[in-house]
Design an enzyme around this catalytic site. Structure first.
Site, short mmCIF file in Angstrom:
data_model
loop_
_atom_site.label_atom_id
_atom_site.label_comp_id
_atom_site.label_asym_id
_atom_site.label_seq_id
_atom_site.Cartn_x
_atom_site.Cartn_y
_atom_site.Cartn_z
N LYS A 571 0.21 -1.52 0.04
CA LYS A 571 0.07 0.45 -0.19
C LYS A 571 1.15 1.58 -0.29
O LYS A 571 2.16 0.87 0.53
CB LYS A 571 -0.88 0.58 0.80
CG LYS A 571 -0.51 -0.55 2.43
CD LYS A 571 -0.92 -0.24 3.51
CE LYS A 571 -1.97 -1.96 3.91
NZ LYS A 571 -3.86 -1.49 3.64
N LYS A 577 -0.14 4.03 8.94
CA LYS A 577 -0.66 2.26 8.04
C LYS A 577 0.53 1.76 8.41
O LYS A 577 0.37 0.10 8.80
CB LYS A 577 -0.36 2.27 6.70
CG LYS A 577 -1.42 3.08 5.44
CD LYS A 577 -1.50 2.90 4.18
CE LYS A 577 -1.97 3.98 3.43
NZ LYS A 577 -3.56 3.67 2.67
N THR A 682 -8.97 -0.82 0.75
CA THR A 682 -9.29 -1.56 -0.06
C THR A 682 -8.97 -2.89 -1.26
O THR A 682 -9.83 -3.76 -1.31
CB THR A 682 -10.25 -0.74 -2.26
OG1 THR A 682 -8.73 0.07 -1.79
CG2 THR A 682 -11.09 0.05 -1.54
C1 F58 Z 1 -8.07 6.40 0.04
N1 F58 Z 1 -7.11 7.91 -0.25
C2 F58 Z 1 -7.79 6.38 1.84
N2 F58 Z 1 -5.97 9.93 -1.12
O1 F58 Z 1 -7.40 6.77 2.72
C3 F58 Z 1 -7.90 4.70 2.01
O2 F58 Z 1 -8.31 4.13 3.22
C4 F58 Z 1 -10.28 4.35 1.40
O3 F58 Z 1 -10.09 2.78 1.12
C5 F58 Z 1 -9.69 4.56 0.03
O4 F58 Z 1 -9.16 6.54 -0.63
C6 F58 Z 1 -10.73 4.89 -1.18
O5 F58 Z 1 -11.74 5.26 0.08
C7 F58 Z 1 -6.45 8.26 -0.55
O6 F58 Z 1 -5.55 6.75 -1.30
C8 F58 Z 1 -4.91 10.14 -2.02
O7 F58 Z 1 -3.89 9.18 -2.25
C9 F58 Z 1 -5.18 11.22 -1.27
C10 F58 Z 1 -4.91 12.04 -2.40
C11 F58 Z 1 -4.46 13.48 -2.83
C12 F58 Z 1 -3.52 13.53 -1.60
C13 F58 Z 1 -3.23 13.33 -0.53
C14 F58 Z 1 -3.51 11.56 -0.74
#
Ligand code: F58
Length: 736
Positions: A571, A577, A682
């Site tokens: 991840k 994490k 996920t």
């Molecule tokens: C992720 N967020 C969550 N954000 O961390 C995860 O728990 C969840 O399963 C997933 O979304 C889908 O809902 C995530 O990937 C980012 O990558 C951001 C993008 C913009 C900059 C900061 C990180």
């Protein structure tokens, strides 16, 4: 090398024997082979003598695209006629990965393609590996967007994704002695066979400028610089259905009039093409660095570019589907889902388009906007909640700032007039934070105030949103906040990435309907003790583990034993994490093994710990963790005393395609985030679906997965969310 050359010749000779004939709807292997041969000859991208795997990939992909275009056009015409409510998923990220295997699997012509390629001297799996990942995203949020597209297509829904066509998507991760090094990855270096440029779908997008007040009091945004948004469409086929929806990605270009021929001929080459080069910057990279003012401005430009082009397109499609429509119909025909706050500017942009371009009044425009837009939150981490400097916003988007100020003013007035008990909460609930030191726009607040629905992505996360982050809004709008636990597509994440296991499941369930209805998997429970099934399952797992071991050897040079327990954590690298905790556990395990006698070691279960993931380029601690994992691997893997009992491998350049190899070969996977921090996760779902056990905290969707699979199949670990604040405080106070 000589062999490869000889093979290349061999394949070219086989190709020469297959007649080149355009046959876009071919079903039979020989007709498919002819269609592939047609593309090699008549849509050439390479010199005519070559037919190596790379050329075979592009020609194969083009032949698949022929077929997709047929159903894609039919889908387009069908929905245009039926005129249903259409969903638009607005996202700065789509982490698509590869397309070929998914497309031919969805079209249900996998075997015919395998045979056709055999006739041409190639092997389908090898050809599929030629494809570059479309990595137009970071991690979970972007992959969720891509999984949703697959599911919506399969469910026959009228839905489209809107995103940006970044030239350089997520960086390629190289591992050196210093740790992670980022290298730009050009997924469009040759070209993408899947995208279709729509030269007729072009919209102007303005930046900077000023607001002009008309004599009748209406306002108009004028001046500044205008770039053109050009649509590139990618077909998204549903599984075993004709429905083929679109991922529409915008690219930016300047028009010919903006090229100053006079200056160019005068030798001023750079200033002559200034707007052209500024337009090119917009879609150059995913998440350009934002430590400088220019960087921040560019990111805001990207967000607005996506929102403005997409909304202009939606409005045009709404008007074109039926003439003489009432604007009040808009929310029953258009649903806009904001994937996190990155496309928040869709809210003031829709208001602007309705008022300033279409002539609606505030109340009508606000009613339409708020009934159209919904927002998904993906994080509670304060540093990830977007706040834009008001100064930057005024400069880039003056009309939108006026609109945001008005939304805020009306929101505050509404709270004051209807809920005087919430007076003290207004400073944290309102949109503009006017702290003179750093006045900002709080994008999440703008979303909650304006959207008809706000959702978290797992039950626990949604509960935290309601109890904590957005608690004050709940008392105002009790039904606005909802939960929608994330999901994944079972097509990519089981059916296509793990064909061996899929075959076994289909055999025992006597149906392959589980591919679109995972509830049917409970039917396997009755066979859990059946030794025949167990043997088949074990042999599928072993085949995937061997496949994975080969890959690890190829990319790291480390040999791993397929008979050892494969323990995986993949991840994005983030402190919450807790990859650090995992590697500290590995160090402890190593220390214990060192303390044991050779006889004692023999009694342990050999284990291969694999950790993979990218660290954000400027996230120093995450990069330190990457280096630590690599350094620990170096020590453990070269220690002859323990290395047949423990290996530690950092899997470089984790991406969608690497995940498709790792997940089927996993036996134990780690989802050990500090409780309350991982919104959903996920990959936990993907590992579970492939028969992997989870060690995890009660965080995100782990909670629901544990309920589904049974406590006995889940290794529970760590503190629960409610305990975390107290534990943190104790540590801060030096009590523990
Ligand atoms: C992720 N967020 C969550 N954000 O961390 C995860 O728990 C969840 O399963 C997933 O979304 C889908 O809902 C995530 O990937 C980012 O990558 C951001 C993008 C913009 C900059 C900061 C990180």
């Amino acid at each position: 090398m000589a062999d490869a050359k000889a093979n290349g010749k061999n394949e070219a000779a086989k190709l020469a024997k297959i007649p080149a004939a355009a046959n876009p709807l071919a079903n039979e292997p020989s007709a498919i082979a002819s269609n592939i041969s047609y593309h090699v000859q008549y849509s050439p991208h390479f010199s005519p003598t070559k037919f190596e795997p790379e050329q075979a990939f592009f020609a194969t992909a083009e032949s698949v695209r022929d077929r997709l275009i047929q159903q894609w056009n039919e889908t387009y015409h069908h929905f245009n006629k039926v005129d249903p409510k259409q969903t638009y998923y607005l996202s700065m990220e789509f982490l698509q990965g590869r397309t070929l295997t998914n497309a031919i699997g969805s079209l249900d012509i996998q075997n015919a393609y395998a045979d056709a390629l055999n006739n041409l001297g190639h092997v389908l799996e090898e050809i599929a590996e030629q494809e570059k990942d479309a990595a137009l995203g970071n991690g979970g949020l972007g992959r969720l967007a891509s999984c949703f597209l697959d599911s919506m297509a399969t469910l026959n829904l009228p839905a489209w994704g809107y995103g940006l066509r970044y030239r350089y998507g997520l960086f390629k991760q190289k591992i050196t002695k210093q740790g992670q090094e980022e290298v730009a990855e050009d997924w469009l270096e040759k070209f993408s066979p899947w995208e279709v440029v729509r030269h007729d779908v072009v919209f102007p997008v303005r930046f900077f400028g000023s607001v002009m007040v008309n004599p009748n009091g209406t306002r108009k945004w004028v001046g500044g610089e205008v770039v053109q948004a050009v649509a590139y469409d990618i077909p998204i086929p549903g599984y075993k259905t004709k429905n083929t929806i679109s991922l529409r990605l915008w690219d930016a270009k300047a028009s010919a009039e903006d090229f100053n021929l006079f200056q160019f001929n005068d030798g001023q080459y750079e200033s002559a093409a200034q707007l052209h080069s500024r337009a090119q910057q917009i879609c150059a990279v995913l998440y350009p660095g934002d430590s400088t003012e220019e960087g921040k401005l560019l990111r805001l430009k990207q967000q607005f570019f996506l929102c403005s082009a997409s909304l202009q397109d939606m409005i045009l499609r709404f008007k074109e589907r039926k003439s003489g429509r009432q604007w009040s119909e808009f929310p029953s025909k258009v649903a806009v889902q904001l994937n996190d706050t990155h496309p928040t500017l869709a809210i003031p942009e829709l208001m602007r388009l309705l008022m300033d371009e279409e002539g609606l009044g505030w109340d009508e425009a606000w009613d339409i906007t708020t009934r159209t837009v919904a927002y998904t939150n993906h994080t509670v981490l304060p540093e990830a909640l977007e706040k834009w400097s008001q100064a930057v916003m005024w400069k880039l988007l003056p009309r939108h700032m006026e609109i945001i100020e008005e939304i805020d003013k009306r929101f505050i007035a509404m709270v004051r007039s209807t809920r005087s008990d919430l007076e003290s909460k207004i400073p944290s609930m309102c949109i503009l934070d006017n702290n003179p030191k750093k006045p900002v726009v709080r994008m999440a607040n703008l979303c909650v105030v304006s959207a008809h629905t706000v959702n978290g992505v797992a039950q626990l996360h949604s509960d935290i949103l309601k109890a904590d982050l957005f608690a004050d809004y709940v008392s105002l709008w009790p039904n606005k906040l909802q939960n929608k636990t994330n999901g994944i597509t079972p097509r990519r994440w089981l059916r296509f990435c793990n064909p061996e296991l899929s075959k076994i499941i289909t055999k025992w369930l006597k149906t392959d309907q589980w591919v679109t209805n995972l509830d049917l998997l409970v039917g396997l429970r009755q066979f859990a003790d059946n030794t025949e099934l167990q043997a088949e399952w074990e042999s599928a797992k072993m085949a995937s583990k061997k496949h994975l071991a080969d890959y690890i050897w190829r990319v790291t040079g480390v040999t791993i034993d397929p008979n050892s327990l494969f323990d995986i954590q993949v991840k994005r690298i983030h402190e919450y994490k807790r990859q650090l905790l995992n590697i500290l556990g590995a160090i402890y395990r190593y220390k214990k093994l060192k303390e044991m006698s050779p006889q004692e070691r023999k009694k342990t279960t050999p284990r291969t710990i694999m950790i993979g993931g990218k660290a954000f380029a400027t996230y120093t601690n995450a990069k330190r963790i990457v280096k630590l994992v690599n350094d620990v691997g170096e020590v453990v893997n070269t220690d002859p005393e323990v290395n047949s009992y423990l290996k530690v491998v950092f899997v470089p350049n984790y991406n969608v395609s690497v995940a498709e190899l790792l997940i089927p070969g996993s036996e134990l996977s780690q989802h050990i985030s500090t409780a309350g921090m991982e919104a959903s996760g996920t990959s936990n779902m993907k590992f579970s679906l492939n028969g992997c056990l989870i060690i995890g905290t009660l965080d995100g969707a782990n909670v629901e997965i544990r309920q589904e699979i049974g406590e006995e199949n889940f290794f529970l670990f760590g503190a629960v969310a409610e305990q975390v604040p107290k534990l943190r405080k104790e540590r801060e106070d030096g009590l523990v």
